[in-house]
Design a protein around this motif. Structure first.
Motif, PDB file in Angstrom:
ATOM      1  N   GLY A  41       0.797  -1.224   0.000  1.00  0.00           N
ATOM      2  CA  GLY A  41       0.000   0.000   0.000  1.00  0.00           C
ATOM      3  C   GLY A  41       0.831   1.277   0.000  1.00  0.00           C
ATOM      4  N   ILE A  42       1.994   1.217  -0.600  1.00  0.00           N
ATOM      5  CA  ILE A  42       2.838   2.422  -0.680  1.00  0.00           C
ATOM      6  C   ILE A  42       2.373   3.236  -1.876  1.00  0.00           C
ATOM      7  N   ASP A  43       1.472   4.194  -1.643  1.00  0.00           N
ATOM      8  CA  ASP A  43       0.952   4.929  -2.800  1.00  0.00           C
ATOM      9  C   ASP A  43       1.039   6.447  -2.619  1.00  0.00           C
ATOM     10  N   SER A  44       1.762   6.868  -1.585  1.00  0.00           N
ATOM     11  CA  SER A  44       1.981   8.316  -1.470  1.00  0.00           C
ATOM     12  C   SER A  44       3.478   8.557  -1.308  1.00  0.00           C
ATOM     13  N   ILE A  45       3.901   9.736  -1.731  1.00  0.00           N
ATOM     14  CA  ILE A  45       5.335  10.053  -1.654  1.00  0.00           C
ATOM     15  C   ILE A  45       5.794  10.019  -0.206  1.00  0.00           C
ATOM     16  N   GLU A  46       4.925  10.492   0.679  1.00  0.00           N
ATOM     17  CA  GLU A  46       5.289  10.501   2.100  1.00  0.00           C
ATOM     18  C   GLU A  46       5.601   9.083   2.580  1.00  0.00           C
ATOM     19  N   ALA A  47       4.722   8.150   2.220  1.00  0.00           N
ATOM     20  CA  ALA A  47       4.937   6.759   2.637  1.00  0.00           C
ATOM     21  C   ALA A  47       6.212   6.205   1.993  1.00  0.00           C
ATOM     22  N   ALA A  48       6.407   6.557   0.723  1.00  0.00           N
ATOM     23  CA  ALA A  48       7.558   6.032  -0.003  1.00  0.00           C
ATOM     24  C   ALA A  48       8.859   6.519   0.607  1.00  0.00           C
ATOM     25  N   GLN A  49       8.845   7.772   1.089  1.00  0.00           N
ATOM     26  CA  GLN A  49      10.085   8.319   1.632  1.00  0.00           C
ATOM     27  C   GLN A  49      10.372   7.838   3.043  1.00  0.00           C
ATOM     28  N   LYS A  50       9.377   7.211   3.653  1.00  0.00           N
ATOM     29  CA  LYS A  50       9.621   6.669   4.993  1.00  0.00           C
ATOM     30  C   LYS A  50      10.224   5.271   4.931  1.00  0.00           C
ATOM     31  N   LEU A  51      10.310   4.733   3.717  1.00  0.00           N
ATOM     32  CA  LEU A  51      10.818   3.368   3.577  1.00  0.00           C
ATOM     33  C   LEU A  51      12.285   3.290   3.984  1.00  0.00           C
ATOM     34  N   SER A  52      12.584   2.272   4.770  1.00  0.00           N
ATOM     35  CA  SER A  52      13.980   2.075   5.164  1.00  0.00           C
ATOM     36  C   SER A  52      14.421   0.717   4.634  1.00  0.00           C
ATOM     37  N   ASP A  53      15.702   0.473   4.746  1.00  0.00           N
ATOM     38  CA  ASP A  53      16.246  -0.799   4.288  1.00  0.00           C
ATOM     39  C   ASP A  53      15.491  -1.959   4.950  1.00  0.00           C
ATOM     40  N   LYS A  54      15.243  -1.785   6.257  1.00  0.00           N
ATOM     41  CA  LYS A  54      14.586  -2.846   7.029  1.00  0.00           C
ATOM     42  C   LYS A  54      13.166  -3.086   6.513  1.00  0.00           C
ATOM     43  N   LYS A  55      12.436  -1.975   6.309  1.00  0.00           N
ATOM     44  CA  LYS A  55      11.048  -2.103   5.838  1.00  0.00           C
ATOM     45  C   LYS A  55      10.990  -2.786   4.476  1.00  0.00           C
ATOM     46  N   LEU A  56      11.921  -2.381   3.605  1.00  0.00           N
ATOM     47  CA  LEU A  56      11.912  -2.954   2.258  1.00  0.00           C
ATOM     48  C   LEU A  56      12.216  -4.446   2.312  1.00  0.00           C
ATOM     49  N   SER A  57      13.109  -4.806   3.218  1.00  0.00           N
ATOM     50  CA  SER A  57      13.454  -6.209   3.377  1.00  0.00           C
ATOM     51  C   SER A  57      12.209  -6.987   3.815  1.00  0.00           C
ATOM     52  N   LYS A  58      11.453  -6.380   4.738  1.00  0.00           N
ATOM     53  CA  LYS A  58      10.206  -7.008   5.207  1.00  0.00           C
ATOM     54  C   LYS A  58       9.203  -7.159   4.078  1.00  0.00           C
ATOM     55  N   MET A  59       9.253  -6.195   3.129  1.00  0.00           N
ATOM     56  CA  MET A  59       8.307  -6.243   2.005  1.00  0.00           C
ATOM     57  C   MET A  59       8.707  -7.326   1.000  1.00  0.00           C
ATOM     58  N   GLY A  60       9.826  -7.990   1.272  1.00  0.00           N
ATOM     59  CA  GLY A  60      10.233  -9.093   0.393  1.00  0.00           C
ATOM     60  C   GLY A  60      11.238  -8.695  -0.673  1.00  0.00           C
ATOM     61  N   ILE A  61      11.854  -7.507  -0.510  1.00  0.00           N
ATOM     62  CA  ILE A  61      12.871  -7.099  -1.484  1.00  0.00           C
ATOM     63  C   ILE A  61      14.222  -7.538  -0.940  1.00  0.00           C
TER      64      ILE A  61
END
Length: 297
Positions: A41-61
Motif C-alpha cells: 500500500g505504498i501509494d503516497s510520496i510521504e509513505a515512499a520516503q519513509k521506507l527504510s532498508d529494514k522495511k523494504l526487506s520485510k516487504m520481500g525485497i
C-alpha cells in the motif's frame, strides 16, 4: 475486499503521487518491485520516503543493492525531476571506479559500509574521515583523497569549490559556475578578464583566485600538453573518469595511449568492453589535429 473511499477529493492527487512512485521505480530499473509496493500500500510520496532498508526487506525485497536504490529513488522524488534517479546507481559505480582506478579496490567495502555512494560525498572525504572508515594506511588515504580530487567530471565542481574555499573565496563559487567552470582544468585557464566578466568585481579577489588555481595545478602537476591531449580524447569518448588511471600508469604521451590494447586497458582496471572499445577507437582516430586547446609547437 474493495474499500469504498469517501474521500474522493484527494484521490486525484494521490493517484498522481502513485504515478510518480511508479515512474521512479521504472527509471531506476526496479519495475519488478511494483507488486511489493502495491501489496504494502505504498501509494503516497510521504509513505515512499519513509521506507527504510529494514522495511523494504520485510516487504520481500531481498537484494540489498535494490533496497539502496529504492531508498535513493524515493528520496529523489521531491525534486520530481526524474533525471536524477537512474544516475544514482551510476554514481556509486563511479565511486567504485575511482577507487579501482587508484588501485584501492579493496576499500570498496569500507565505502559501502560508510554509505559513501555519491561522488560528492567521496570528494569531501579527508584523512580523518577515511581513518574512521578503517583505511589505516596513511599512504592509501592520501591516494584515495587525491584520486577523488582529480576525478574529472563528477567531482569537478567540488574540486573547484575546494580551491576557492582554500583561498577563502567560496562566495564566488556561483559566479564561476555561471562562467562554466565545471572542473579545476577550467579553473587553470581563468584570467583576470574572464573573472571580471564572470562578475568577480574585486581585483584583489581575482588575483587570489588565479593564484589559488595556479597552486593547485602545481600540486597536481599536470601542465604537460600531451597529458592534456589524452584528457581531451578521453573526454571526447566520454571516458574522462579514467584519466586518473592513465596518469597512474604513466600513460603520458599520445603515442603510449595509442599503443594500448584491450588487454592493457583491462589490466589498468577498465572492465567494460564497450568502454575499452570507445577509448581505443578515439585514440586510433586521432592523428595530431588540434583539439580545442593549445598544442605545443
Amino acid at each position: 475486499s474493495d474499500s469504498d473511499s469517501d474521500s474522493d477529493s484527494d484521490s486525484s492527487s494521490s493517484e498522481d503521487e502513485e504515478e510518480k512512485i511508479i515512474d521512479a521505480l521504472k527509471s531506476a530499473g526496479l519495475k519488478k518491485h511494483l507488486k511489493a509496493f502495491k501489496k504494502a500500500g505504498i501509494d503516497s510520496i510521504e509513505a515512499a520516503q519513509k521506507l527504510s532498508d529494514k522495511k523494504l526487506s520485510k516487504m520481500g525485497i531481498d537484494s540489498s543493492s535494490d533496497r539502496k536504490k529504492i531508498v535513493k529513488a524515493m528520496n529523489n522524488l521531491d525534486d520530481s525531476d526524474s533525471s536524477s534517479e537512474s544516475d544514482s546507481e551510476d554514481e556509486e559505480d563511479r565511486v567504485h571506479d575511482v577507487l579501482k582506478g587508484a588501485g584501492m579496490k579493496k576499500y570498496v567495502k569500507n565505502f559501502e559500509k560508510a554509505d559513501i555512494d555519491t561522488m560528492r560525498a567521496a570528494c569531501k572525504l579527508d584523512d580523518k574521515k577515511l581513518k574512521k572508515m578503517g583505511v589505516d594506511n596513511e599512504k592509501h588515504r592520501k591516494t584515495i583523497i587525491k584520486a577523488f580530487r582529480n576525478s574529472g567530471d563528477e567531482g569537478g565542481e567540488l574540486a573547484v569549490e575546494k580551491v576557492l574555499k582554500g583561498a577563502g573565496l567560496k562566495q564566488h563559487m556561483k559566479k564561476l559556475q555561471k562562467a562554466k567552470v565545471t572542473d579545476v582544468e577550467d579553473g587553470y585557464k581563468l584570467d583576470d578578464k574572464k573573472l571580471k566578466k564572470a562578475g568577480v568585481d574585486s581585483s584583489k579577489d581575482r588575483a587570489k583566485i588565479i593564484k589559488a588555481f595556479k597552486a593547485h595545478k602545481k600540486d597536481n602537476g599536470d601542465s604537460d600538453d600531451e597529458a592534456e591531449t589524452i584528457r581531451k580524447l578521453l573526454s571526447k569518448a566520454n571516458m574522462k573518469k579514467y584519466y586518473p588511471l592513465f596518469k597512474k600508469q604513466d600513460v603520458d604521451t599520445v603515442k603510449k595511449a595509442q599503443a594500448l590494447q584491450h588487454k592493457d586497458l583491462r589490466e589498468m582496471g577498465i572492465h567494460l568492453y564497450r568502454e575499452r572499445r570507445d577509448i581505443i577507437e578515439e585514440f586510433e582516430k586521432y592523428n595530431g589535429e588540434d583539439l580545442p586547446s593549445t598544442s605545443s609547437g
